[in-house]
Every structure is written in C-alpha cells, then in structure tokens.
Design an enzyme around this catalytic site. Structure first.
Site, mmCIF file in Angstrom:
data_model
loop_
_atom_site.group_PDB
_atom_site.id
_atom_site.type_symbol
_atom_site.label_atom_id
_atom_site.label_comp_id
_atom_site.label_asym_id
_atom_site.label_seq_id
_atom_site.Cartn_x
_atom_site.Cartn_y
_atom_site.Cartn_z
ATOM 1 N N LYS A 79 23.183 4.168 88.236
ATOM 2 C CA LYS A 79 22.099 4.778 88.833
ATOM 3 C C LYS A 79 21.890 3.740 90.398
ATOM 4 C CE LYS A 79 18.146 7.830 89.901
ATOM 5 N NZ LYS A 79 18.405 9.209 89.459
HETATM 6 P P1 NAD Z 1 11.559 14.038 97.030
HETATM 7 O O1 NAD Z 1 10.776 12.440 97.696
HETATM 8 O O2 NAD Z 1 12.398 14.760 97.390
HETATM 9 O O3 NAD Z 1 9.671 14.093 96.877
HETATM 10 C C1 NAD Z 1 8.562 13.655 96.231
HETATM 11 C C2 NAD Z 1 7.398 14.030 96.320
HETATM 12 O O4 NAD Z 1 6.974 13.873 95.335
HETATM 13 C C3 NAD Z 1 7.068 14.676 97.805
HETATM 14 O O5 NAD Z 1 6.302 15.946 98.202
HETATM 15 C C4 NAD Z 1 5.949 13.076 97.462
HETATM 16 O O6 NAD Z 1 5.258 13.113 98.692
HETATM 17 C C5 NAD Z 1 5.686 13.443 96.471
HETATM 18 N N1 NAD Z 1 5.202 12.267 95.723
HETATM 19 C C6 NAD Z 1 5.704 10.526 96.178
HETATM 20 N N2 NAD Z 1 5.502 10.113 95.530
HETATM 21 C C7 NAD Z 1 3.963 10.502 94.776
HETATM 22 C C8 NAD Z 1 3.265 9.538 94.502
HETATM 23 N N3 NAD Z 1 2.607 8.721 93.878
HETATM 24 N N4 NAD Z 1 1.624 10.881 93.856
HETATM 25 C C9 NAD Z 1 2.159 12.107 94.237
HETATM 26 N N5 NAD Z 1 2.979 12.211 95.014
HETATM 27 C C10 NAD Z 1 3.986 11.822 94.612
HETATM 28 O O7 NAD Z 1 12.229 13.469 95.362
HETATM 29 P P2 NAD Z 1 12.989 14.409 94.652
HETATM 30 O O8 NAD Z 1 14.131 14.513 94.828
HETATM 31 O O9 NAD Z 1 11.592 16.181 94.475
HETATM 32 O O10 NAD Z 1 12.835 13.921 93.505
HETATM 33 C C11 NAD Z 1 11.475 14.049 92.535
HETATM 34 C C12 NAD Z 1 11.476 13.695 91.192
HETATM 35 O O11 NAD Z 1 12.683 14.515 90.938
HETATM 36 C C13 NAD Z 1 12.269 12.424 91.518
HETATM 37 O O12 NAD Z 1 11.435 12.024 89.913
HETATM 38 C C14 NAD Z 1 13.388 12.300 90.948
HETATM 39 O O13 NAD Z 1 14.123 11.571 90.377
HETATM 40 C C15 NAD Z 1 13.353 13.511 90.243
HETATM 41 N N6 NAD Z 1 15.577 14.542 89.704
HETATM 42 C C16 NAD Z 1 15.474 14.334 91.443
HETATM 43 C C17 NAD Z 1 16.627 15.330 91.048
HETATM 44 C C18 NAD Z 1 17.095 16.562 92.545
HETATM 45 O O14 NAD Z 1 18.494 16.145 92.698
HETATM 46 N N7 NAD Z 1 17.032 15.471 94.158
HETATM 47 C C19 NAD Z 1 17.162 15.457 90.186
HETATM 48 C C20 NAD Z 1 17.058 14.758 88.781
HETATM 49 C C21 NAD Z 1 15.870 14.572 89.010
#
Ligand code: NAD
Length: 439
Positions: free
Chosen positions: A104
């Site tokens: 990571k």
């Molecule tokens: P992103 O940045 O596209 O979206 C994050 C969302 O969470 C946004 O709507 C943001 O406003 C909201 N957010 C941020 N901080 C917050 C808080 N403190 N309280 C409430 N809402 C909050 O991110 P993403 O790519 O959708 O990733 C979300 C999660 O999924 C993360 O934990 C990431 O590690 C995990 N993840 C993502 C992927 C991927 O392919 N993008 C893969 C595996 C895991």
C-alpha cells in the site's frame, strides 16, 4: 490512535490463528511488513510556494507473488495506517487467490486544497520517490482514496520516462486509452453488490426490497448503490463528508449519482430536493409529482450507521463501527466495502449477536481482482470485452465467497471474518513453507 488500524489487523490475525493451521514461526513472520519506504516530497505549488509532503510505500508480503496495492492521498495517512492497509491487501489477494502479495502507498495531503497541476507534480514526485521499489514484476500500485485513473496515468508516465519506454503494467486502474480495462472503475462496487447477493442467498433471504444504508457515496459506495438498486434492493440512506441523505421509501440513486458526479455534495442534494417540494397543490398520486413528495431528510453519518436496515455497507473510512456505537447498530448484516471499518471490540459484539459481517478482505476484493485482470491483459498485449471482465470477476469473487462459507460451516467458526482470515493465513503460510526461509 495512529496505530489503531495496525493493532486492529494484528488482533484480527491473532483471532484467526486459534483456528488456522499455521506454524508459529511463520505466523510471527506474517506480522511484520517486509519493508516500508518513507519519502520526502518537495513540490513547487501553482501558487509559487514550496510545500514538503511526506509519503510512504509499504511492501508487506510477497510470498505468493509481486506486491499489489493502492495509493491513498489523505491528510490522516500515517506510516502505521499504510502498513495495516498493506497487510489487509496481503490477506485479500490470498483469499481471492490472486498470484500477488500485498502493499500500500500513501501521501499525507489534502487533495481538495491542491490544484490539478499541484496534484500532478505531487504524484510525479511521489512516483520518482518510490520508483526503485515498484515495477510490473515487483510491485504494482493502483488507485485508492482520492486517487483515480488520472493519477495512475501520471504514475505510469513518470515510471515509463525513467525506463525509456512505455510500461503500462506498472500500475492498474489506468484510463482505457493507455491500457486500462473496461469494468475497473466500478469493479469494487460490483464486487460488493455480488457478495451482498450471495449473502442473501446463503441466508435464504430475498434481496428484493431489502433496505440498505451505505456510508460513503464515492467510487465504491455509488457503484454498489447503483447495482444493488438495479437488483431490486432499496437504498434508504447514503452519505459523504457533509452527512447522510435518508428516505425510508428509497433514494433516487440515479439522480443522486448525477448530482455527485457533477461535483455536488449530499447536503446540497437534500437542500435542493427540499426546495422542490410543492407547498400547496401537488398530487401524491401523480407520478410526475411523486419524487417531489419523497424528498429525503438529512441525517448525520453516525445516525446512518444505526438505522434499522437489512444491510449496512460502510464504504468510506476505517474505524467507524466501534465499541461506542455497536450496541446501537440495528442492521442484520454488514458488508464491509471500506477497509477496516469495524474495530476488533465491535466485531466481537456483532459476532456474539449473530450479525453476519462480510469482511472487507472479501467484500471489497472486486477492485484488486479486476486490477489483476488489467495486469494480465497488459502482459498479453490484448484487451478483453467488458462482459469477459465482469464474468471473470463474478466467478472469482463468488468462488472466494463459497470457500469462506465452506470454511465457516465446516470448521464451525465464530464468524465469516475468522473464516476468511484462516483461509488467507493458511495460503500465505503454505507459500512460505514451500519457499523456505532464506538463506
Ligand atoms: P472515494 O474517495 O471515492 O469515496 C469516499 C467517500 O466517503 C466519499 O463519499 C467521501 O465524502 C466519504 N467520506 C470520506 N470521509 C468520510 C467520513 N469521515 N465520514 C463519512 N464519509 C466520509 O473512495 P473509494 O475509492 O470509494 O473508497 C472507499 C473505501 O473503500 C476506502 O476504505 C477504500 O480503501 C476502500 N476500497 C476502495 C477500493 C477502490 O477500488 N476504490 C477498493 C477496495 C477498497
């Protein structure tokens, strides 16, 4: 607090160790990252100021193959958090049986305060900082929070400039035009919706009209919402940093998605729909007026977590389901789209209450599965149609789900997380056993 995600991960490993067939010496090795590089990143911003950022790349374990894991841009990034996320990637790739280890990366920054040009410079400087560690056969980064296909394009370009030729395979999650795969952007959300469907089948429950609350409407949350909505579930609440939109009759997911895709926030969406509610003679039975009557209300992110719903999907940040709020949780199932959303203490409470929790390393593995499919296509210099990618994603995440359930039922394990971790630990430990301890 800064160590919390790492301590959380170690506690999850310890919990599974009781049931896993893993040698003590190897288990000890699995608790330590192979290496973490810390880089200092001076960047001249568009404003003319020079700011010095800090970034990390952790390579946790490579027993099963090249390191694989995303890069996160966020103000709360710490070395320990990056190491925990790299550990989770190791267990995730092992659980879904990809020929990868886990890694990571993270940069401490607030992307909202940076211009596009600042972000490009920061990304390129970070890539230069870690480029001796990464490579198509050594360590392959991908997007995570606040990074996207454009970020991957800058990383690929920077790496390729030093190599003297184009190396698409060094990162995944690229734009289609430069070696990305169809289906990558929505892959994690698609995986979340597939495992939610599989869980309902396993529990012999109907997903049609099941109520769902999703914390976070970013890449993962919005795609999961759209696909679950299409599958007939009712998305009653979803949120971003400004709070949650809640409508017990179900949100208009497409309208919300269009609003957010255009850069809008959830509080603005709720305020906008309230403005549209007719004051006098609207007709509730007239379809043209219905959506106006169904204006959602605004809740806090904490209130979203404790809604009385069939499925709760945390899809934002880590550590949101804790000892402090777990007793108020009313969802009968939790599908962990975010990484590490449940603390170990809260997890024990949910397990004791028989709330089914699909653990992050299974629920959000769709992203890394399709990243792998992108990497394979790049190696073949060949591209697959979307249907092939989606079918392969469904097959792979479905198999991992079935194997986790089999482990859970056959070994009579306390919960699905323990089942998933025992499988992941045993597979990684077995790779170590075959390879032996160097020298
Ligand atoms: P992103 O940045 O596209 O979206 C994050 C969302 O969470 C946004 O709507 C943001 O406003 C909201 N957010 C941020 N901080 C917050 C808080 N403190 N309280 C409430 N809402 C909050 O991110 P993403 O790519 O959708 O990733 C979300 C999660 O999924 C993360 O934990 C990431 O590690 C995990 N993840 C993502 C992927 C991927 O392919 N993008 C893969 C595996 C895991």
């Amino acid at each position: 607090m800064a160590d919390a995600p790492f301590e959380n991960m170690l506690a999850q490993m310890d919990r599974a160790k009781e049931y896993a067939d893993v040698d003590d010496g190897i288990f000890e090795r699995l608790k330590h990252p192979e290496r973490t590089l810390k880089v200092t990143l001076p960047v001249e911003l568009e404003s003319g100021d020079v700011e010095v950022f800090e970034g990390y790349r952790c390579q946790f374990n490579s027993a099963r193959g090249p390191f694989k894991g995303g890069v996160r841009f966020h103000p709360s990034v710490t070395q320990r958090e990056v190491e925990a996320l790299a550990g989770w990637m190791t267990w995730k790739t092992a659980l879904v049986d990809l020929p990868y280890g886990g890694a990571k990366g993270g940069v401490i920054c607030e992307p909202k305060e940076l211009t596009d040009r600042d972000l490009e410079r920061l990304t390129r400087r970070y890539t230069e900082g870690i480029r001796r560690m990464i490579g198509p056969e050594t360590d392959v980064p991908a997007p995570d929070m606040n990074t996207n296909p454009q970020t991957m394009a800058w990383m690929m370009d920077t790496y390729s400039m030093y190599e003297g030729h184009t190396v698409p395979q060094v990162v995944t999650g690229k734009p289609l035009e430069i070696g990305g795969t169809p289906g990558r952007v929505e892959a994690t959300g698609r995986g979340v919706s597939i495992v939610t469907g599989r869980l309902f089948e396993y529990l012999d429950r109907d997903l049609t009209d099941a109520t769902v609350a999703i914390q976070g409407f970013g890449n993962v949350g919005s795609n999961a919402a759209k696909l679950l909505d299409e599958a007939g579930a009712r998305i009653v609440a979803t949120s971003d940093v400004t709070g949650a939109a809640y409508d017990p009759d179900g949100l208009d997911v497409d309208a919300l998605d269009a609003h957010v895709a255009a850069g809008g926030l959830i509080d603005e969406y709720v305020a906008g729909t309230l403005r549209d509610v007719p004051t006098g003679d609207g007709d509730r039975n007239d379809d043209r007026d219905r959506s106006r009557w169904d204006a959602p209300e605004m809740l806090s992110n904490d209130e979203l977590l404790t809604l009385d719903v069939d499925v709760l999907i945390p899809a934002a940040v880590e550590g949101v389901i804790t000892e402090a709020n777990v007793h108020d949780l009313r969802a009968s199932a939790v599908v962990e789209a975010a990484n590490g959303p449940t603390t170990v203490a809260a997890d024990k409470v949910l397990s004791g209450r028989d709330v089914q929790v699909v653990p992050d390393i299974l629920a959000n593995a769709g992203g890394v599965i399709v990243s792998y499919l992108e990497w394979v296509q790049n190696a073949q210099e060949f591209s697959w149609p979307l249907e092939t990618v989606n079918a392969e994603l469904e097959r792979r995440i479905g198999t991992a789900f079935d194997q986790t359930i089999e482990q859970y039922d056959e070994k009579d394990l306390p919960d699905l997380r323990t089942a998933a971790y025992t499988l992941a630990l045993e597979r990684t430990a077995s790779a170590h056993e075959y390879r032996g301890l160097f020298p």
